[in-house]
Design a protein around this motif. Structure first.
Motif, PDB file in Angstrom:
ATOM      1  N   ARG A  37       0.739  -1.199   0.063  1.00  0.00           N
ATOM      2  CA  ARG A  37      -0.597   0.274  -0.072  1.00  0.00           C
ATOM      3  C   ARG A  37       0.471   0.920  -0.077  1.00  0.00           C
ATOM      4  NH1 ARG A  37      -4.871  -1.696  -1.627  1.00  0.00           N
ATOM      5  NH2 ARG A  37      -4.937  -3.461  -1.004  1.00  0.00           N
ATOM      6  N   SER A 120     -12.080  -1.172  -8.605  1.00  0.00           N
ATOM      7  CA  SER A 120     -12.112  -0.016  -7.505  1.00  0.00           C
ATOM      8  C   SER A 120     -11.326  -0.185  -6.895  1.00  0.00           C
ATOM      9  CB  SER A 120     -13.253  -0.785  -7.321  1.00  0.00           C
ATOM     10  OG  SER A 120     -13.019  -0.890  -5.731  1.00  0.00           O
ATOM     11  N   GLN A 121     -10.280  -1.386  -6.635  1.00  0.00           N
ATOM     12  CA  GLN A 121      -9.076  -1.476  -5.660  1.00  0.00           C
ATOM     13  C   GLN A 121      -7.521  -0.944  -6.513  1.00  0.00           C
ATOM     14  OE1 GLN A 121      -8.407  -2.628  -2.745  1.00  0.00           O
ATOM     15  NE2 GLN A 121     -10.795  -2.427  -2.803  1.00  0.00           N
ATOM     16  N   LEU A 124      -8.260   2.892  -5.813  1.00  0.00           N
ATOM     17  CA  LEU A 124      -7.992   2.776  -4.747  1.00  0.00           C
ATOM     18  C   LEU A 124      -6.792   3.551  -4.568  1.00  0.00           C
ATOM     19  CD1 LEU A 124      -9.097   3.424  -1.814  1.00  0.00           C
ATOM     20  CD2 LEU A 124      -9.114   0.925  -1.291  1.00  0.00           C
ATOM     21  N   MET A 127      -5.416   6.496  -5.639  1.00  0.00           N
ATOM     22  CA  MET A 127      -5.797   7.677  -4.777  1.00  0.00           C
ATOM     23  C   MET A 127      -4.596   8.025  -3.970  1.00  0.00           C
ATOM     24  SD  MET A 127      -9.775   7.562  -4.762  1.00  0.00           S
ATOM     25  CE  MET A 127      -9.909   5.617  -4.936  1.00  0.00           C
ATOM     26  N   ARG A 171      -8.117  12.419   3.374  1.00  0.00           N
ATOM     27  CA  ARG A 171      -9.340  12.073   3.355  1.00  0.00           C
ATOM     28  C   ARG A 171      -9.624  12.850   2.275  1.00  0.00           C
ATOM     29  NH1 ARG A 171     -10.578  11.048   9.663  1.00  0.00           N
ATOM     30  NH2 ARG A 171     -10.812   8.958   9.917  1.00  0.00           N
ATOM     31  N   ARG A 172      -9.238  14.313   2.575  1.00  0.00           N
ATOM     32  CA  ARG A 172     -10.546  15.455   1.747  1.00  0.00           C
ATOM     33  C   ARG A 172      -9.445  15.529   0.214  1.00  0.00           C
ATOM     34  NH1 ARG A 172      -9.482  20.733   4.418  1.00  0.00           N
ATOM     35  NH2 ARG A 172      -7.203  21.256   3.485  1.00  0.00           N
ATOM     36  N   MET A 174      -8.119  12.779  -1.088  1.00  0.00           N
ATOM     37  CA  MET A 174      -9.143  11.432  -1.389  1.00  0.00           C
ATOM     38  C   MET A 174     -10.557  11.280  -2.032  1.00  0.00           C
ATOM     39  SD  MET A 174      -6.732   8.203  -0.867  1.00  0.00           S
ATOM     40  CE  MET A 174      -7.931   6.957  -0.460  1.00  0.00           C
ATOM     41  N   ALA A 175     -10.484  12.187  -1.148  1.00  0.00           N
ATOM     42  CA  ALA A 175     -12.341  12.421  -2.189  1.00  0.00           C
ATOM     43  C   ALA A 175     -11.798  13.898  -3.238  1.00  0.00           C
ATOM     44  CB  ALA A 175     -13.455  13.410  -0.784  1.00  0.00           C
ATOM     45  N   TYR A 178     -10.521  11.453  -6.063  1.00  0.00           N
ATOM     46  CA  TYR A 178     -11.886  10.721  -6.928  1.00  0.00           C
ATOM     47  C   TYR A 178     -12.647  11.479  -7.241  1.00  0.00           C
ATOM     48  CZ  TYR A 178     -15.381   7.774  -6.714  1.00  0.00           C
ATOM     49  OH  TYR A 178     -16.812   6.957  -7.123  1.00  0.00           O
ATOM     50  N   LEU A 179     -13.512  12.645  -7.104  1.00  0.00           N
ATOM     51  CA  LEU A 179     -13.937  13.866  -7.816  1.00  0.00           C
ATOM     52  C   LEU A 179     -13.575  14.145  -9.362  1.00  0.00           C
ATOM     53  CD1 LEU A 179     -15.716  15.319  -4.833  1.00  0.00           C
ATOM     54  CD2 LEU A 179     -16.739  13.692  -6.365  1.00  0.00           C
TER      55      LEU A 179
ATOM     56  N   GLU B   7     -16.751  20.883   6.795  1.00  0.00           N
ATOM     57  CA  GLU B   7     -15.739  19.459   6.272  1.00  0.00           C
ATOM     58  C   GLU B   7     -15.272  18.477   7.470  1.00  0.00           C
ATOM     59  OE1 GLU B   7     -12.582  21.281   4.875  1.00  0.00           O
ATOM     60  OE2 GLU B   7     -13.175  21.310   3.135  1.00  0.00           O
ATOM     61  N   LEU B  11     -15.758  14.484   6.819  1.00  0.00           N
ATOM     62  CA  LEU B  11     -14.666  13.825   6.928  1.00  0.00           C
ATOM     63  C   LEU B  11     -13.823  13.169   8.638  1.00  0.00           C
ATOM     64  CD1 LEU B  11     -12.136  16.482   4.863  1.00  0.00           C
ATOM     65  CD2 LEU B  11     -13.506  13.776   3.681  1.00  0.00           C
ATOM     66  N   ASN B  36     -20.215  17.704  -3.212  1.00  0.00           N
ATOM     67  CA  ASN B  36     -18.963  17.067  -3.546  1.00  0.00           C
ATOM     68  C   ASN B  36     -17.821  16.748  -2.934  1.00  0.00           C
ATOM     69  OD1 ASN B  36     -20.324  17.983  -6.087  1.00  0.00           O
ATOM     70  ND2 ASN B  36     -19.229  19.523  -6.161  1.00  0.00           N
ATOM     71  N   LEU B  37     -17.712  17.721  -1.726  1.00  0.00           N
ATOM     72  CA  LEU B  37     -16.647  16.180  -1.067  1.00  0.00           C
ATOM     73  C   LEU B  37     -17.180  15.561  -0.561  1.00  0.00           C
ATOM     74  CD1 LEU B  37     -13.725  16.334   0.279  1.00  0.00           C
ATOM     75  CD2 LEU B  37     -15.084  18.186   2.112  1.00  0.00           C
ATOM     76  N   GLY B  40     -17.872  12.251  -2.173  1.00  0.00           N
ATOM     77  CA  GLY B  40     -16.050  12.103  -3.032  1.00  0.00           C
ATOM     78  C   GLY B  40     -15.828  10.698  -1.508  1.00  0.00           C
ATOM     79  N   TRP B  41     -16.178  11.772  -0.452  1.00  0.00           N
ATOM     80  CA  TRP B  41     -15.772  10.834   1.071  1.00  0.00           C
ATOM     81  C   TRP B  41     -16.287   8.870   0.990  1.00  0.00           C
ATOM     82  CZ3 TRP B  41     -12.175   9.268   3.261  1.00  0.00           C
ATOM     83  CH2 TRP B  41     -12.167   8.640   3.880  1.00  0.00           C
ATOM     84  N   VAL B  44     -15.109   6.707  -2.079  1.00  0.00           N
ATOM     85  CA  VAL B  44     -13.469   6.851  -1.254  1.00  0.00           C
ATOM     86  C   VAL B  44     -13.472   5.438  -0.393  1.00  0.00           C
ATOM     87  CG1 VAL B  44     -11.672   7.738  -0.152  1.00  0.00           C
ATOM     88  CG2 VAL B  44     -12.218   8.117  -2.499  1.00  0.00           C
ATOM     89  N   ALA B  47     -14.892   2.044  -0.237  1.00  0.00           N
ATOM     90  CA  ALA B  47     -13.633   1.835  -0.967  1.00  0.00           C
ATOM     91  C   ALA B  47     -12.589   1.209  -0.116  1.00  0.00           C
ATOM     92  CB  ALA B  47     -13.152   2.677  -2.173  1.00  0.00           C
ATOM     93  N   ALA B  51     -11.434  -2.315   1.379  1.00  0.00           N
ATOM     94  CA  ALA B  51      -9.809  -3.205   0.621  1.00  0.00           C
ATOM     95  C   ALA B  51      -9.855  -4.678   1.808  1.00  0.00           C
ATOM     96  CB  ALA B  51      -9.393  -2.068   1.037  1.00  0.00           C
TER      97      ALA B  51
END
Lengths: 198, 180
Positions: A37, A120-121, A124, A127, A171-172, A174-175, A178-179, B7, B11, B36-37, B40-41, B44, B47, B51
């Motif tokens: 990872r 998906s993996q 991931l 990301m 987290r922010r 990654m989101a 993703y978007l 936010e 999160l 949107n945030l 997306g979150w 994620v 996923a 995993a």
């Protein structure tokens, strides 16, 4: 995650190589997973996992038995991977290798869902590779190993508040990644929430 | 509008209470950025939660054992070379320091005179020792020379065995064992 019996660790500390082999056998997957990872390449992950076990073996006498052995060895792996990446400063992911490795077995009962899962993996992993090293390690410890913020703080030698801010930032990011990679999802979500009149 | 507050809620790991959920929901209805945030979150996080562990190729333990043997042999060789270098450098340093001190303390004429005196002194001492030893052995009991030789040979054998054991240990376990 598998817990290593303290007696096994004590035997390994006394030089019993069979005991250490049992430890390697039990922890190979968690250590390899962490390295993979972090590095996104199975060859490098294999080398890093072996180096981790070797470093742990050499440092067995320095292991503090008040801590969990698994946490200790995973901390060695994380620091080693962070060091490797600081040294190389090259692109993190070999996506062709990753796709080959995560290619689903066509003989599975539902190859389509396996393919979707694989995609998906790999997404991931892409990301994850967009994150700075320490942020990535923080997120991996949180989601794959279910570590608390205190445990992450101990493993990575950073403060609890730093763990919190790194988790938030990761987290922010990654989101947002993703978007950026799935603009359709943004639109779909917006449309779902729009007024029917519009 | 200050999005930071929302936010953090989106999160965060912590569960929101009803009032917080209501506030967030109202904000999301009017804020596309936070919406949107959240979208997306959620994707994620899902996923991340699904995993799995990636496992190494079969035979990892065997490969590690081979790696361990190679690394151990390399570490032992490195330790032995380091020990030899440290010993050699120390001896050379002491020798050089002694030589410098010696030549700075005495003139060449003095050195030659002293060397001759030392050489004749050594020869005279050895001759005297030999004479004394022969006299001592003749005056002692018949078994004494035999015991004397056995004693000398015994000590020599002990030191030889210790030396051989040290060499064997260095080749098998390195200079230091299980240490970085």
């Amino acid at each position: 995650m598998i817990a290593i019996a303290p007696e096994l660790v004590r035997q390994a500390q006394k030089g019993d190589e069979n005991a250490y082999t049992q430890i390697v056998e039990s922890l190979q997957s968690p250590v390899f997973n962490l390295c993979f990872r972090m590095l996104s390449n199975s060859k490098e992950a294999e080398d890093a996992a072996q180096e981790t076990f070797w470093r742990a073996y050499k440092g067995l006498n320095r292991y503090d038995s008040s801590r969990s052995f698994e946490t200790w060895i995973l901390a060695i792996a994380a620091h080693h991977c962070i060091d490797l990446q600081r040294r190389r400063k090259l692109p993190l992911i070999d996506i062709d290798t990753f796709m080959e490795e995560t290619e689903p077995d066509r003989n599975t009962p539902n190859p389509e869902s396996a393919l979707l899962e694989s995609e998906s993996q790999s997404q991931l992993q892409l990301m994850l590779s967009s994150l700075p090293d320490l942020d990535r390690a923080t997120l991996i410890f949180r989601y794959w190993y279910e570590y608390s913020e205190e445990e992450i703080s101990q493993s990575l030698d950073i403060s609890v508040s730093a763990v919190k801010s790194r988790l938030h930032r990761a987290r922010r990011k990654m989101a947002n990644v993703y978007l950026a990679n799935n603009p359709g999802d943004q639109k779909a979500e917006r449309m779902r929430n729009e007024s029917p009149v519009l | 509008m200050n999005h930071q507050f929302y936010e953090d809620w989106i999160l965060s790991d912590q569960k929101l209470n009803m009032a917080e959920k209501k506030l967030l929901s109202e904000h999301l209805d009017s804020c596309e950025q936070c919406q949107n945030l959240k979208t997306g979150w959620v994707k994620v996080e899902s996923a991340l939660q699904s995993a799995k562990y990636v496992t190494p190729a079969p035979g990892f333990v065997t490969r590690f054992q081979t790696f361990q043997q190679t690394q151990t042999a390399f570490a032992h060789r490195k330790q032995a070379i380091q020990s030899l270098i440290v010993t050699g450098v120390s001896m050379i340093t002491i020798l050089v320091a002694f030589t410098i001190w010696f030549f700075l303390s005495y003139s060449p004429a003095n050195i030659i005179v002293n060397l001759v005196a030392i050489a004749t002194g050594v020869i005279r001492t050895a001759t005297l020792f030999k004479t004394d030893l022969v006299l001592f052995l003749r005056s002692s009991s018949a078994s004494f020379p035999f015991l004397f030789i056995v004693n000398i040979v015994g000590w020599a054998a002990i030191f030889l065995i210790l030396w051989l054991l040290t060499i064997w240990r260095f080749t098998q376990h390195g200079v230091k064992n299980n240490e970085n």
